[in-house]
Design a protein around this motif. Structure first.
Motif, PDB file in Angstrom:
ATOM      1  N   CYS A   8     137.910 -57.380  -6.206  1.00  9.87           N
ATOM      2  CA  CYS A   8     137.380 -58.676  -5.776  1.00  9.87           C
ATOM      3  C   CYS A   8     137.292 -58.759  -4.252  1.00  9.87           C
ATOM      4  N   VAL A   9     138.252 -58.177  -3.550  1.00  8.44           N
ATOM      5  CA  VAL A   9     138.237 -58.199  -2.082  1.00  8.44           C
ATOM      6  C   VAL A   9     137.101 -57.322  -1.559  1.00  8.44           C
ATOM      7  N   ILE A  10     136.895 -56.190  -2.192  1.00  7.35           N
ATOM      8  CA  ILE A  10     135.812 -55.285  -1.791  1.00  7.35           C
ATOM      9  C   ILE A  10     134.462 -55.973  -1.962  1.00  7.35           C
ATOM     10  N   ILE A  11     134.256 -56.591  -3.102  1.00  2.48           N
ATOM     11  CA  ILE A  11     132.976 -57.263  -3.366  1.00  2.48           C
ATOM     12  C   ILE A  11     132.799 -58.476  -2.453  1.00  2.48           C
ATOM     13  N   ASP A  12     133.873 -59.208  -2.178  1.00  7.59           N
ATOM     14  CA  ASP A  12     133.782 -60.331  -1.238  1.00  7.59           C
ATOM     15  C   ASP A  12     133.235 -59.849   0.103  1.00  7.59           C
ATOM     16  N   ALA A  13     133.754 -58.717   0.578  1.00 13.03           N
ATOM     17  CA  ALA A  13     133.309 -58.177   1.868  1.00 13.03           C
ATOM     18  C   ALA A  13     131.872 -57.674   1.801  1.00 13.03           C
ATOM     19  N   LEU A  14     131.563 -56.907   0.774  1.00 15.03           N
ATOM     20  CA  LEU A  14     130.244 -56.281   0.686  1.00 15.03           C
ATOM     21  C   LEU A  14     129.117 -57.277   0.440  1.00 15.03           C
ATOM     22  N   ASP A  18     131.176 -66.277   0.428  1.00 13.00           N
ATOM     23  CA  ASP A  18     131.941 -67.364   1.050  1.00 13.00           C
ATOM     24  C   ASP A  18     132.752 -68.075  -0.017  1.00 13.00           C
ATOM     25  N   PRO A  19     133.899 -68.547   0.308  1.00 15.85           N
ATOM     26  CA  PRO A  19     134.569 -68.589   1.614  1.00 15.85           C
ATOM     27  C   PRO A  19     135.496 -67.395   1.845  1.00 15.85           C
ATOM     28  N   PHE A  20     135.330 -66.315   1.079  1.00 12.15           N
ATOM     29  CA  PHE A  20     136.282 -65.208   1.083  1.00 12.15           C
ATOM     30  C   PHE A  20     135.894 -64.057   2.005  1.00 12.15           C
ATOM     31  N   ALA A  21     134.641 -64.004   2.421  1.00 13.65           N
ATOM     32  CA  ALA A  21     134.113 -62.842   3.132  1.00 13.65           C
ATOM     33  C   ALA A  21     134.824 -62.546   4.443  1.00 13.65           C
ATOM     34  N   LYS A  22     135.120 -63.556   5.215  1.00 13.95           N
ATOM     35  CA  LYS A  22     135.698 -63.334   6.548  1.00 13.95           C
ATOM     36  C   LYS A  22     136.998 -62.537   6.470  1.00 13.95           C
ATOM     37  N   ASN A  23     137.933 -62.960   5.632  1.00 13.87           N
ATOM     38  CA  ASN A  23     139.202 -62.238   5.502  1.00 13.87           C
ATOM     39  C   ASN A  23     139.012 -60.871   4.861  1.00 13.87           C
ATOM     40  N   ALA A  24     138.137 -60.780   3.870  1.00 16.32           N
ATOM     41  CA  ALA A  24     137.884 -59.494   3.218  1.00 16.32           C
ATOM     42  C   ALA A  24     137.300 -58.500   4.218  1.00 16.32           C
ATOM     43  N   GLN A  25     136.371 -58.947   5.040  1.00 15.91           N
ATOM     44  CA  GLN A  25     135.775 -58.069   6.045  1.00 15.91           C
ATOM     45  C   GLN A  25     136.797 -57.681   7.107  1.00 15.91           C
ATOM     46  N   ALA A  26     137.723 -58.575   7.417  1.00 15.68           N
ATOM     47  CA  ALA A  26     138.797 -58.251   8.360  1.00 15.68           C
ATOM     48  C   ALA A  26     139.728 -57.181   7.784  1.00 15.68           C
ATOM     49  N   VAL A  27     139.940 -57.202   6.468  1.00 20.76           N
ATOM     50  CA  VAL A  27     140.735 -56.165   5.805  1.00 20.76           C
ATOM     51  C   VAL A  27     140.038 -54.813   5.973  1.00 20.76           C
ATOM     52  N   PHE A  28     138.719 -54.780   5.816  1.00 22.43           N
ATOM     53  CA  PHE A  28     137.933 -53.556   6.018  1.00 22.43           C
ATOM     54  C   PHE A  28     138.074 -53.080   7.467  1.00 22.43           C
ATOM     55  N   LEU A  29     137.911 -54.004   8.404  1.00 23.66           N
ATOM     56  CA  LEU A  29     137.969 -53.669   9.823  1.00 23.66           C
ATOM     57  C   LEU A  29     139.338 -53.104  10.200  1.00 23.66           C
ATOM     58  N   GLU A 130     144.471 -62.901   3.489  1.00 28.50           N
ATOM     59  CA  GLU A 130     145.004 -63.617   4.647  1.00 28.50           C
ATOM     60  C   GLU A 130     146.472 -63.248   4.894  1.00 28.50           C
ATOM     61  N   GLN A 131     147.269 -63.225   3.838  1.00 26.52           N
ATOM     62  CA  GLN A 131     148.676 -62.849   3.970  1.00 26.52           C
ATOM     63  C   GLN A 131     148.806 -61.415   4.475  1.00 26.52           C
ATOM     64  N   PHE A 132     147.964 -60.535   3.967  1.00 22.86           N
ATOM     65  CA  PHE A 132     148.003 -59.135   4.371  1.00 22.86           C
ATOM     66  C   PHE A 132     147.662 -58.987   5.853  1.00 22.86           C
TER      67      PHE A 132
END
Length: 144
Positions: A8-14, A18-29, A130-132
């Motif tokens: 779910c985090v991968i797909i949120d980023a890719l 919203d509203p999950f993309a920002k944190n998911a993309q930060a996990v990628f970064l 976010e916690q991560f």
């Protein structure tokens, strides 16, 4: 730190969901910046391909996404024993139980997922994106 990233985090980023993309993309970064070692399961890669192909209708583009994921994240194999151990697991969602067993056997430090409620009985620590990110910041502030 090694972290298993949930689909779910991968797909949120890719898919920039919203509203999950920002944190998911930060996990990628953070993975790209070597702040931690990111992992995905082999099964997640087939799920990501399916969801991206359904989204883009483009086989070549979907495979290129996987290529980029594989350069960013290690791929963990799920064993038959992981599946067997998931059957009596206290985690009621079988897929999440299998992921937890894979994470435990692979000795990752945590699982990063948006569906934290599904992992309340996980033997592996579980964080929301976010916690991560906050945990990574804490570790960074502590220094070597």
């Amino acid at each position: 730190m090694r972290a298993l990233i949930d689909t779910c985090v991968i797909i949120d980023a890719l898919q920039n969901r919203d509203p999950f993309a920002k944190n998911a993309q930060a996990v990628f970064l953070a993975a790209a910046n070597n702040q931690y070692t990111g992992c995905i399961t082999a099964k997640a890669s087939t799920d990501v391909y399916y969801l991206m192909h359904r989204h883009t209708h483009d086989d070549k583009a979907s495979r290129e996404v996987l290529n980029k994921l594989f350069s960013l994240f290690d791929v963990l194999d799920t064993s038959g024993m992981d599946c067997r151990r998931a059957i009596p697991s206290p985690i009621t969602d079988f897929e999440d139980a299998v992921m937890t067993e894979t994470a435990a056997r692979s000795e990752v430090d945590c699982i990063v997922t948006r569906n934290i409620q599904d992992y309340l009985k996980s033997s592996v620590k579980v964080y929301t994106p976010e916690q991560f990110l906050n945990k990574l910041e804490e570790i960074s502030e502590q220094g070597p």
